[in-house]
Motif scaffolding. Sequence first.
Motif, mmCIF file in Angstrom:
data_model
loop_
_atom_site.group_PDB
_atom_site.id
_atom_site.type_symbol
_atom_site.label_atom_id
_atom_site.label_comp_id
_atom_site.label_asym_id
_atom_site.label_seq_id
_atom_site.Cartn_x
_atom_site.Cartn_y
_atom_site.Cartn_z
ATOM 1 N N UNK A 44 45.915 56.902 -24.783
ATOM 2 C CA UNK A 44 44.506 56.533 -24.703
ATOM 3 C C UNK A 44 43.849 57.038 -23.434
ATOM 4 N N UNK A 45 44.564 56.939 -22.328
ATOM 5 C CA UNK A 45 44.031 57.433 -21.053
ATOM 6 C C UNK A 45 43.931 58.959 -21.060
ATOM 7 N N UNK A 50 40.266 49.434 -29.965
ATOM 8 C CA UNK A 50 40.666 50.528 -29.086
ATOM 9 C C UNK A 50 39.796 51.778 -29.253
ATOM 10 N N UNK A 51 39.341 52.034 -30.456
ATOM 11 C CA UNK A 51 38.603 53.274 -30.712
ATOM 12 C C UNK A 51 37.384 53.452 -29.804
ATOM 13 N N UNK A 52 36.492 52.475 -29.712
ATOM 14 C CA UNK A 52 35.344 52.681 -28.811
ATOM 15 C C UNK A 52 35.735 52.667 -27.335
ATOM 16 N N UNK A 53 36.845 51.985 -27.002
ATOM 17 C CA UNK A 53 37.288 51.980 -25.611
ATOM 18 C C UNK A 53 37.783 53.357 -25.186
ATOM 19 N N UNK A 54 38.520 54.005 -26.075
ATOM 20 C CA UNK A 54 39.044 55.340 -25.771
ATOM 21 C C UNK A 54 37.957 56.394 -25.926
ATOM 22 N N UNK A 55 37.189 56.292 -27.003
ATOM 23 C CA UNK A 55 36.074 57.214 -27.196
ATOM 24 C C UNK A 55 36.457 58.610 -27.613
ATOM 25 N N UNK A 56 37.633 58.790 -28.156
ATOM 26 C CA UNK A 56 38.013 60.119 -28.646
ATOM 27 C C UNK A 56 37.395 60.346 -30.016
ATOM 28 N N UNK A 57 36.896 61.557 -30.260
ATOM 29 C CA UNK A 57 36.218 61.828 -31.520
ATOM 30 C C UNK A 57 36.779 63.075 -32.198
ATOM 31 N N UNK A 58 36.478 63.179 -33.479
ATOM 32 C CA UNK A 58 36.848 64.350 -34.271
ATOM 33 C C UNK A 58 35.717 64.623 -35.260
ATOM 34 N N UNK A 117 37.721 62.670 -25.235
ATOM 35 C CA UNK A 117 37.932 64.030 -25.734
ATOM 36 C C UNK A 117 37.357 64.188 -27.138
ATOM 37 N N UNK A 118 36.978 65.413 -27.461
ATOM 38 C CA UNK A 118 36.474 65.719 -28.800
ATOM 39 C C UNK A 118 37.166 66.945 -29.389
ATOM 40 N N UNK A 119 38.244 67.371 -28.754
ATOM 41 C CA UNK A 119 39.008 68.521 -29.218
ATOM 42 C C UNK A 119 40.492 68.150 -29.250
ATOM 43 N N UNK A 120 41.275 68.855 -30.072
ATOM 44 C CA UNK A 120 42.709 68.579 -30.086
ATOM 45 C C UNK A 120 43.351 68.931 -28.750
ATOM 46 N N UNK A 121 44.333 68.154 -28.345
ATOM 47 C CA UNK A 121 45.049 68.436 -27.116
ATOM 48 C C UNK A 121 46.107 69.507 -27.329
ATOM 49 N N UNK A 158 32.636 65.501 -34.762
ATOM 50 C CA UNK A 158 31.344 64.941 -34.374
ATOM 51 C C UNK A 158 31.475 63.657 -33.580
ATOM 52 N N UNK A 159 30.422 63.309 -32.870
ATOM 53 C CA UNK A 159 30.453 62.177 -31.952
ATOM 54 C C UNK A 159 30.566 60.829 -32.642
ATOM 55 N N UNK A 160 30.277 60.777 -33.933
ATOM 56 C CA UNK A 160 30.302 59.491 -34.639
ATOM 57 C C UNK A 160 31.671 59.149 -35.221
ATOM 58 N N UNK A 161 32.608 60.063 -35.182
ATOM 59 C CA UNK A 161 33.909 59.844 -35.808
ATOM 60 C C UNK A 161 34.976 59.544 -34.757
ATOM 61 N N UNK A 162 35.097 58.278 -34.388
ATOM 62 C CA UNK A 162 36.123 57.871 -33.430
ATOM 63 C C UNK A 162 37.493 58.014 -34.071
ATOM 64 N N UNK A 163 38.435 58.562 -33.324
ATOM 65 C CA UNK A 163 39.701 58.918 -33.970
ATOM 66 C C UNK A 163 40.956 58.264 -33.402
ATOM 67 N N UNK A 164 40.914 57.778 -32.154
ATOM 68 C CA UNK A 164 42.149 57.250 -31.554
ATOM 69 C C UNK A 164 42.084 55.744 -31.383
ATOM 70 N N UNK A 165 43.117 55.023 -31.860
ATOM 71 C CA UNK A 165 44.254 55.479 -32.670
ATOM 72 C C UNK A 165 43.904 55.458 -34.161
ATOM 73 N N UNK A 166 44.762 56.059 -34.964
ATOM 74 C CA UNK A 166 44.535 56.118 -36.402
ATOM 75 C C UNK A 166 44.743 54.741 -37.031
ATOM 76 N N UNK A 167 43.663 54.193 -37.586
ATOM 77 C CA UNK A 167 43.769 52.884 -38.235
ATOM 78 C C UNK A 167 44.586 52.930 -39.506
#
Length: 232
Positions: free
Chosen positions: A45-46, A126-134, A51-55, A136-145
């Motif tokens: 998460x940290x 966790x999703x809004x706390x981490x703020x990772x997207x895929x 991020x909005x791109x794959x690591x 577009x900005x509206x699709x929070x991705x981490x962690x996968x529910x």
Amino acid sequence: MDRPAGADREAGRPAVVAPAVLPPSLRARLGTIAALAAVVVVVLGVLYAGHSEPGRVDRWIVRPTADSVRPPWRYIALATDFLGEPAGAAALVVAAVTGCLLLRRPRAAVFVVAGTGVTVGATTLLKPLVGRTIHGADNLSYPSGHTAFFTAFALAVALLAAGRLGLGRTAGASLVLAAALVAGTAMGWAQVALGAHYPTDALGGWCTALTVIPATAWLVDRRAGVSRRERR
């Protein structure tokens, strides 16, 4: 939640104690795994916060923003994905709860609902706390529910099966971890293959379930024990 032990003794019958949903032989081992999984959830998460791109790890596994599967594998991925959608997830939980009630294990039914519910709630928080997207900005991705729910469900069922079968420490732990690995891998693959999540999102969801389910099982057992002592 469970029948008071004293009620059976007063009626002249042997006391019946509901089995724990977290078998005593597995508590220490699963507790350690849960702690390690929690560390992984936090570290990922940290690392990927905002991020909005794959690591680098994600790109090494697969490019998740591309549709990486074609029929018939795509149909399998979609069917697996459905089991993490509200309708599919509800059907799984209802089936498990019905089975628990038919076996006269209300504590197990409570555990299935609480364990999967808390796991989904944890990913939602966790999703809004981490703020990772895929995508577009509206699709929070981490962690996968989806991955978290399906792994949590498999873990809960495997724990109940291990307790009912009276499996020892090694056999019980093997069953529980194998169920978690198979479920997490299947749903994680589906999410990545359909471009819904990065691979590390799926790993985060898997570890979330490994963290939440043992803790929830322990709390359900503890609460049942407290309630029983209060009735006495």
